[in-house]
Design a protein around this motif. Structure first.
Motif, mmCIF file in Angstrom:
data_model
loop_
_atom_site.group_PDB
_atom_site.id
_atom_site.type_symbol
_atom_site.label_atom_id
_atom_site.label_comp_id
_atom_site.label_asym_id
_atom_site.label_seq_id
_atom_site.Cartn_x
_atom_site.Cartn_y
_atom_site.Cartn_z
ATOM 1 N N PRO A 119 8.431 -5.897 30.087
ATOM 2 C CA PRO A 119 9.283 -5.743 29.118
ATOM 3 C C PRO A 119 8.778 -4.504 28.311
ATOM 4 O O PRO A 119 7.331 -4.000 27.933
ATOM 5 N N SER A 120 9.769 -3.633 27.806
ATOM 6 C CA SER A 120 9.515 -2.370 26.927
ATOM 7 C C SER A 120 8.667 -1.185 27.676
ATOM 8 O O SER A 120 8.106 -0.505 27.194
ATOM 9 N N GLU A 121 8.878 -1.323 29.176
ATOM 10 C CA GLU A 121 8.073 -0.423 29.962
ATOM 11 C C GLU A 121 9.151 0.358 30.863
ATOM 12 O O GLU A 121 9.935 -0.303 31.389
ATOM 13 N N ASP A 122 8.603 1.615 31.113
ATOM 14 C CA ASP A 122 9.521 2.241 31.915
ATOM 15 C C ASP A 122 8.710 2.955 33.200
ATOM 16 O O ASP A 122 7.779 3.895 32.844
ATOM 17 N N PRO A 123 8.574 2.182 34.442
ATOM 18 C CA PRO A 123 7.707 2.637 35.422
ATOM 19 C C PRO A 123 7.658 4.015 35.783
ATOM 20 O O PRO A 123 6.746 4.447 36.337
ATOM 21 N N LYS A 124 9.027 4.596 35.450
ATOM 22 C CA LYS A 124 9.336 6.025 36.213
ATOM 23 C C LYS A 124 8.507 7.217 35.035
ATOM 24 O O LYS A 124 8.338 8.049 35.415
ATOM 25 N N ALA A 125 7.987 6.543 34.061
ATOM 26 C CA ALA A 125 6.902 7.370 33.145
ATOM 27 C C ALA A 125 5.929 7.674 33.689
ATOM 28 O O ALA A 125 5.089 8.878 33.335
ATOM 29 N N LYS A 126 5.440 7.091 35.002
ATOM 30 C CA LYS A 126 4.108 7.460 35.563
ATOM 31 C C LYS A 126 4.400 8.312 36.859
ATOM 32 O O LYS A 126 3.610 8.563 37.550
ATOM 33 N N LEU A 127 5.717 8.826 37.063
ATOM 34 C CA LEU A 127 5.982 9.402 38.469
ATOM 35 C C LEU A 127 5.313 10.913 38.463
ATOM 36 O O LEU A 127 4.500 11.259 39.447
ATOM 37 N N ASP A 128 5.079 11.532 37.270
ATOM 38 C CA ASP A 128 4.307 12.750 37.175
ATOM 39 C C ASP A 128 2.767 12.632 37.610
ATOM 40 O O ASP A 128 2.259 13.231 38.466
ATOM 41 N N PHE A 129 2.310 11.517 37.003
ATOM 42 C CA PHE A 129 0.847 11.210 37.286
ATOM 43 C C PHE A 129 0.655 11.083 38.885
ATOM 44 O O PHE A 129 -0.210 11.105 39.485
ATOM 45 N N ALA A 131 2.621 11.823 41.302
ATOM 46 C CA ALA A 131 2.757 13.092 42.165
ATOM 47 C C ALA A 131 1.601 13.738 41.794
ATOM 48 O O ALA A 131 0.918 14.438 43.040
ATOM 49 N N ALA A 132 0.975 14.069 40.837
ATOM 50 C CA ALA A 132 -0.273 14.894 40.642
ATOM 51 C C ALA A 132 -1.624 14.554 41.489
ATOM 52 O O ALA A 132 -2.238 15.271 41.923
ATOM 53 N N VAL A 133 -1.730 13.196 41.436
ATOM 54 C CA VAL A 133 -2.817 12.696 42.100
ATOM 55 C C VAL A 133 -2.450 12.464 43.838
ATOM 56 O O VAL A 133 -3.698 12.303 44.688
ATOM 57 N N GLY A 134 -1.299 12.773 44.027
ATOM 58 C CA GLY A 134 -0.976 12.725 45.748
ATOM 59 C C GLY A 134 -0.634 11.626 46.276
ATOM 60 O O GLY A 134 -1.036 11.390 47.437
ATOM 61 N N CYS A 135 0.066 10.477 45.587
ATOM 62 C CA CYS A 135 0.459 9.510 46.113
ATOM 63 C C CYS A 135 1.590 9.876 46.969
ATOM 64 O O CYS A 135 2.249 10.761 46.982
ATOM 65 N N ARG A 136 1.739 8.879 48.029
ATOM 66 C CA ARG A 136 2.994 9.149 49.092
ATOM 67 C C ARG A 136 4.003 8.619 48.733
ATOM 68 O O ARG A 136 5.430 9.152 48.944
ATOM 69 N N GLU A 137 4.237 7.215 48.279
ATOM 70 C CA GLU A 137 5.309 6.751 48.091
ATOM 71 C C GLU A 137 4.973 5.828 46.690
ATOM 72 O O GLU A 137 3.786 5.124 46.482
ATOM 73 N N LEU A 138 5.993 5.665 46.063
ATOM 74 C CA LEU A 138 5.979 4.414 44.851
ATOM 75 C C LEU A 138 7.076 3.435 45.172
ATOM 76 O O LEU A 138 8.417 3.880 45.146
ATOM 77 N N LEU A 139 7.053 2.242 45.245
ATOM 78 C CA LEU A 139 8.208 1.446 45.040
ATOM 79 C C LEU A 139 8.261 0.694 43.657
ATOM 80 O O LEU A 139 7.277 0.154 43.119
ATOM 81 N N VAL A 140 9.446 0.905 43.094
ATOM 82 C CA VAL A 140 9.419 0.356 41.642
ATOM 83 C C VAL A 140 10.430 -1.034 41.740
ATOM 84 O O VAL A 140 11.435 -0.881 42.449
ATOM 85 N N VAL A 141 9.860 -2.051 41.153
ATOM 86 C CA VAL A 141 10.794 -3.281 40.975
ATOM 87 C C VAL A 141 11.221 -3.537 39.658
ATOM 88 O O VAL A 141 10.406 -3.764 38.850
ATOM 89 N N TYR A 142 12.433 -3.187 39.475
ATOM 90 C CA TYR A 142 13.175 -3.419 38.144
ATOM 91 C C TYR A 142 13.747 -4.860 37.999
ATOM 92 O O TYR A 142 14.008 -5.532 38.910
ATOM 93 N N ARG A 143 13.286 -5.301 36.853
ATOM 94 C CA ARG A 143 13.896 -6.688 36.610
ATOM 95 C C ARG A 143 14.786 -7.007 35.285
ATOM 96 O O ARG A 143 15.263 -7.988 35.055
ATOM 97 N N HIS A 144 15.119 -5.676 34.911
ATOM 98 C CA HIS A 144 16.071 -5.683 33.719
ATOM 99 C C HIS A 144 17.244 -4.833 33.636
ATOM 100 O O HIS A 144 16.910 -3.738 32.954
ATOM 101 N N PRO A 145 18.294 -4.822 34.654
ATOM 102 C CA PRO A 145 18.458 -5.664 35.469
ATOM 103 C C PRO A 145 17.775 -5.494 36.894
ATOM 104 O O PRO A 145 17.010 -4.486 37.070
ATOM 105 N N TRP A 146 17.948 -6.509 37.874
ATOM 106 C CA TRP A 146 17.038 -6.376 39.215
ATOM 107 C C TRP A 146 17.740 -5.093 39.981
ATOM 108 O O TRP A 146 18.919 -5.108 40.201
ATOM 109 N N ALA A 147 16.565 -4.397 40.519
ATOM 110 C CA ALA A 147 16.848 -3.219 41.467
ATOM 111 C C ALA A 147 15.486 -3.023 41.901
ATOM 112 O O ALA A 147 14.481 -3.288 41.581
#
Length: 205
Positions: A119-129, A131-147
């Motif tokens: 609740p009250s969180e945007d997982p995409k706000a962490k995308l730049d971080f 990317a900067a540290v060199g992650c290869r993939e991020l899977l986001v599970v949205y629950r409001h609504p589900w996606a």
């Protein structure tokens, strides 16, 4: 829910101290020196973490150094890591990858991380971080609504490899793990279906 900004240093120190004495502090993050206190995961959130870890752990080669963790500290710094770190819900770090195990944290980007929306969180706000540290993939599970949405990172930043909802029949294919992800209807919530294409084996979360 509105956000809270505390300008009183003494009161802020008291809030931080109280949180630090609570089991909920394990979910606290620091974004370039700024303390971020997310909502404590509910039972559904924690059940998703467990169920996502099962197929990941079954597929990786832990005997040769691959790691799957239900939450871990990921930092942009090798030593003073507590000044800048995130705590994704699931971390997959493959042997020979960019992430270095510093025991208290991973320095650099794991191969795959999962963020489950709170609740009250945007997982995409962490995308730049990530990317900067060199992650290869991020899977986001949205629950409001589900996606579900899969992001890939390269030298140019981050791009969405696709987003699916319960109404879609398409799948998201990881390039890190031999898995695809989709949603199907379920009660009391949609179900995440993970499939290993080579074998046809499926897991659900």
């Amino acid at each position: 829910m509105p956000k809270v900004v505390i300008h009183d240093p003494e009161f802020a120190a008291g809030v931080i101290r109280t949180r630090g004495e609570s089991p909920a502090d394990r979910y606290t993050e620091v974004w370039d020196g700024v303390i971020v206190m997310p909502a404590v995961p509910n039972n559904e959130h924690q059940d998703l973490v467990l169920r996502l870890c099962v197929p990941f752990a079954a597929i990786v080669d832990r005997d040769h150094g691959d790691s799957v963790l239900p939450g871990a500290n990921v930092s942009s710094r090798p030593d003073d890591w507590k000044e800048d770190y995130r705590r994704p819900d699931v971390v997959v770090a493959l042997s020979g990858g960019r992430a270095q195990d510093r025991h208290t944290h991973w320095y650099g980007g794991p191969d795959l991380v999962v963020e489950i929306e709170s609740p009250s969180e945007d997982p995409k706000a962490k995308l730049d971080f990530y990317a900067a540290v060199g992650c290869r993939e991020l899977l986001v599970v949205y629950r409001h609504p589900w996606a579900l949405e899969l992001f890939r990172f390269d030298a140019g930043g981050h791009t969405s490899a696709g987003r699916v909802t319960v109404a879609d029949t398409t799948e998201l294919a990881s390039t890190v793990l031999p898995l695809t992800f989709r949603l199907r209807p379920g009660k009391p919530r949609p179900v995440i279906v993970m499939t290993q294409p080579a074998t046809g084996q499926t897991w659900t979360a």
